[in-house]
Design an enzyme around this catalytic site. Structure first.
Site, PDB file in Angstrom:
ATOM      1  N   GLY A  70       0.817  -1.216   0.000  1.00  0.00           N
ATOM      2  CA  GLY A  70       0.000   0.000   0.000  1.00  0.00           C
ATOM      3  C   GLY A  70       0.847   1.262   0.000  1.00  0.00           C
ATOM      4  O   GLY A  70       0.408   2.314  -0.489  1.00  0.00           O
ATOM      5  N   CYS A 119       9.604  -3.773 -14.323  1.00  0.00           N
ATOM      6  CA  CYS A 119       8.806  -3.090 -15.341  1.00  0.00           C
ATOM      7  C   CYS A 119       7.863  -4.148 -15.919  1.00  0.00           C
ATOM      8  O   CYS A 119       8.069  -5.341 -15.698  1.00  0.00           O
ATOM      9  CB  CYS A 119       9.668  -2.488 -16.442  1.00  0.00           C
ATOM     10  SG  CYS A 119      10.517  -3.673 -17.448  1.00  0.00           S
TER      11      CYS A 119
END
Ligand code: NAD
Length: 571
Positions: A191, A423
């Site tokens: 988070g 990525c």
């Protein structure tokens, strides 16, 4: 004079045999402590998960996501290290829920480690059974990358979170969040990526978090700009920044289930509302209302039943507040923590009225075989990651979004533990990148081997009806076969270690998922293994989505040569 061998020095440094908590750091450099680089890589990544600079609460072996652990207990950690040190190049170590269970003779090109975490026979697969088994010392919660030894800190989720907010901005706000306020909860291991992801998309965010230490950690690592314990101050700061179209992230120290209803009372409705508290776990994750964090931590131990009851009530209130905000105009989505599922169990019958983030913003990427491609430099040298970043930008200049991300990541992201990067790459791209990385190691441009792995949140690796497979076109949300096939494919393709877990981000019984990590050590053998694994792993995602009826996945299969017998597609 010190005459100890590297192995003896390592045993001493890691205090192997201590049987209790101690600070752990992964060995770095080119010296081998194990009998091969595959074992060495597993050892380094296990240690890296428990590095205090990386994992959230290493003393308790907790890496992230509620109580996602890297080893069952400290005795098991010691035994794991010892096992990896003696493991031969034609042997495979079996790890059962964080415990090294046995070593079998296999082949040089098969995985060195096979991991199964928290899998329970489906009829019994629930938290109550898990907790009983956990208390008996028979199981461990592995989350996704915690128990499969490829956690790379908050960066691991940052890129996915950044992509999700970018997709949301594209869909609803002309591709830019400037002037918009995103309200969310939870600044934990995952988070904690939310505030930076929102500000990277030019937006303003209020992140409600109960634990001041988590807030401070995000400020220290530059993921969060500022904080306040006062709700009015947070709202005023957010409104002012949004008006000025200035990116800003504010940590509000409060309980989400208290803060959100108060915001509604005060007439504050954000543009976007979501949440990443650890709602998937009603005992060791979500904090109930009406008590302080310290009291909650005690109550967890003294009266778990009461704790669960109160946490479930609070989650129902929290979810209702999100629904109310949605009715008043906010865009609401579930961020993969099963808050809706928990609220549904507590009688919030319309909990599923707002969508999960995968059907809302990510599924089209899965149809391209896109998913989280991450790697770590076993040298410990950040320069190795810079070299790999450059190589990827050169190899994929047309992936403008990825290039922008890699540039931003290189400038803004502090490494946590071993230097690492992530990525998203698609089918046909991941194996190309794997070969490129292996070549970089072979040529000496990268100083030591790299490991390439991923989160389990990927196109083919997970069955999770409240998250990755929510709302599948053919209704196959709960079909677990796909995740198992992905696991078997990664074993068959020669990954260095492969794992299969239950639970992940949404809790026991709600998800089955597989992970793989593969070594690039510059050898021809490694080239075959990385390219095979990195082709086939997302290949299962193409097959899974094509089978479910997604035309885009069928097109990708036909363009890039994935054979689909049921559609008579044999390119
Ligand atoms: P974590 O346990 O490290 O952090 C959770 C945070 O929530 C903690 O800091 C805790 O103090 C806070 N919190 C708990 N209850 C609260 C409450 N009532 N009010 C305010 N704060 C509260 O977990 P994490 O790794 O950050 O993961 C968060 C959740 O997101 C988990 O459920 C996880 O499974 C899920 N997750 C989602 C994704 C995704 O891609 N969307 C990926 C991984 C994990």
């Amino acid at each position: 004079m010190n005459h100890s061998t590297p192995k003896e020095a390592l045993l001493k440094n890691l205090q192997i045999g201590l049987g209790k908590a101690r600070p752990v750091k992964a060995p770095t450099g080119t010296t081998l402590h194990c009998k091969g680089w595959h074992q060495e890589a597993a050892l380094r990544m296990l240690c890296n998960n428990l590095d205090p600079a990386n994992g959230e609460n290493p003393d308790e072996l907790i890496v992230y996501g509620g109580f996602g652990k890297a080893a069952r207990n400290w005795e098991c950690f010691d035994a794991l290290v010892r096992s990896l040190l003696v493991l031969e190049n034609d042997e495979t170590l079996l790890v059962q829920s964080g415990k090294p269970a046995g070593i079998l003779k296999t082949y040089p090109h098969t995985p060195r480690v096979l991991i199964a975490n928290a899998n329970i026979v489906p009829y019994w697969a629930n938290w109550a059974t898990f907790r009983k088994l956990d208390q008996q010392g028979l199981m461990m919660y592995g989350q996704m990358t915690a128990g499969s030894w490829i956690y790379i800190g908050t960066q691991g989720i940052l890129q996915g979170t950044y992509e999700t907010f970018a997709a949301l901005a594209k869909k609803h706000f002309d591709s830019d969040l400037s002037g918009k306020i995103v309200l969310t909860g939870g600044l934990g291991g995952m988070g904690g990526a939310q505030p930076l992801s929102v500000t990277m998309n030019n937006g303003v965010t209020i992140c409600v978090e109960i634990d001041p230490q988590r807030i401070q950690r995000r400020i220290d690592t530059k993921y969060l700009d500022t904080s306040t314990p006062d709700l009015d101050t947070a709202i005023a700061m957010a409104r002012e920044a949004a008006e000025a179209k200035k990116p800003l992230s504010i940590g509000l120290m409060a309980n989400t289930a208290e803060a959100l209803p108060r915001m509604i009372e005060k007439g504050f409705i954000p543009d976007v509302v979501t949440d990443q508290t650890s709602a998937h776990d009603e005992l060791n994750g979500y904090v109930p209302t009406g008590i302080s964090l310290a009291e909650a931590l005690t109550l967890r131990k003294t009266d778990p039943d009461q704790y669960i009851d109160r946490a479930m009530d609070a989650m129902a209130i929290h979810c209702r507040a999100i629904l109310d905000m949605m009715k008043k105009g906010a865009i609401a989505f579930d961020y993969g923590n099963n808050l809706r599922g928990q609220a549904l169990k507590r009688g919030v019958t319309d909990a599923m009225d707002y969508p999960g983030f995968v059907p809302a913003y990510v599924r089209h990427l899965f149809c391209d075989g896109e998913g989280p491609f991450r790697w770590a430099a076993l040298s410990g040298d950040p320069e190795d990651i810079r070299v790999t970043d450059e190589a990827l930008m050169e190899a994929f200049p047309h992936k403008k979004h990825m290039v922008r991300w890699l540039k931003m990541a290189g400038e803004k992201i502090a490494h946590m533990g071993l230097p690492a990067r992530i990525c998203w790459l698609g089918y046909g791209e991941r194996d190309k990148a794997g070969k490129l990385f292996n070549d970089l190691v072979a040529s000496g441009r990268v100083k030591a081997p790299l490991v390439i792995g991923r989160d389990h949140l990927d196109c083919g690796s997970v069955a999770s009806p409240y998250r990755e497979t929510e709302g599948m076109k053919d209704g196959s949300d709960a079909v677990g076969d796909w995740a198992l096939l992905n696991c078997m494919v990664n074993v068959a393709s020669g990954a260095s270690w492969v794992s299969f877990h239950d639970g992940g981000g949404v809790g026991i019984g709600n998800a089955l998922h597989a992970g793989q990590v593969t070594l690039a050590d510059g050898t021809p053998e490694a080239e075959v293994r990385v390219t095979t694994v990195l082709r086939n792993d997302p290949g299962t995602g193409i097959i899974r989505h094509a089978d479910a009826g997604y035309q885009r996945a069928r097109d990708v299969a036909s363009e890039r040569g994935v054979k689909l017998p049921m559609l008579n597609m044999f390119p």
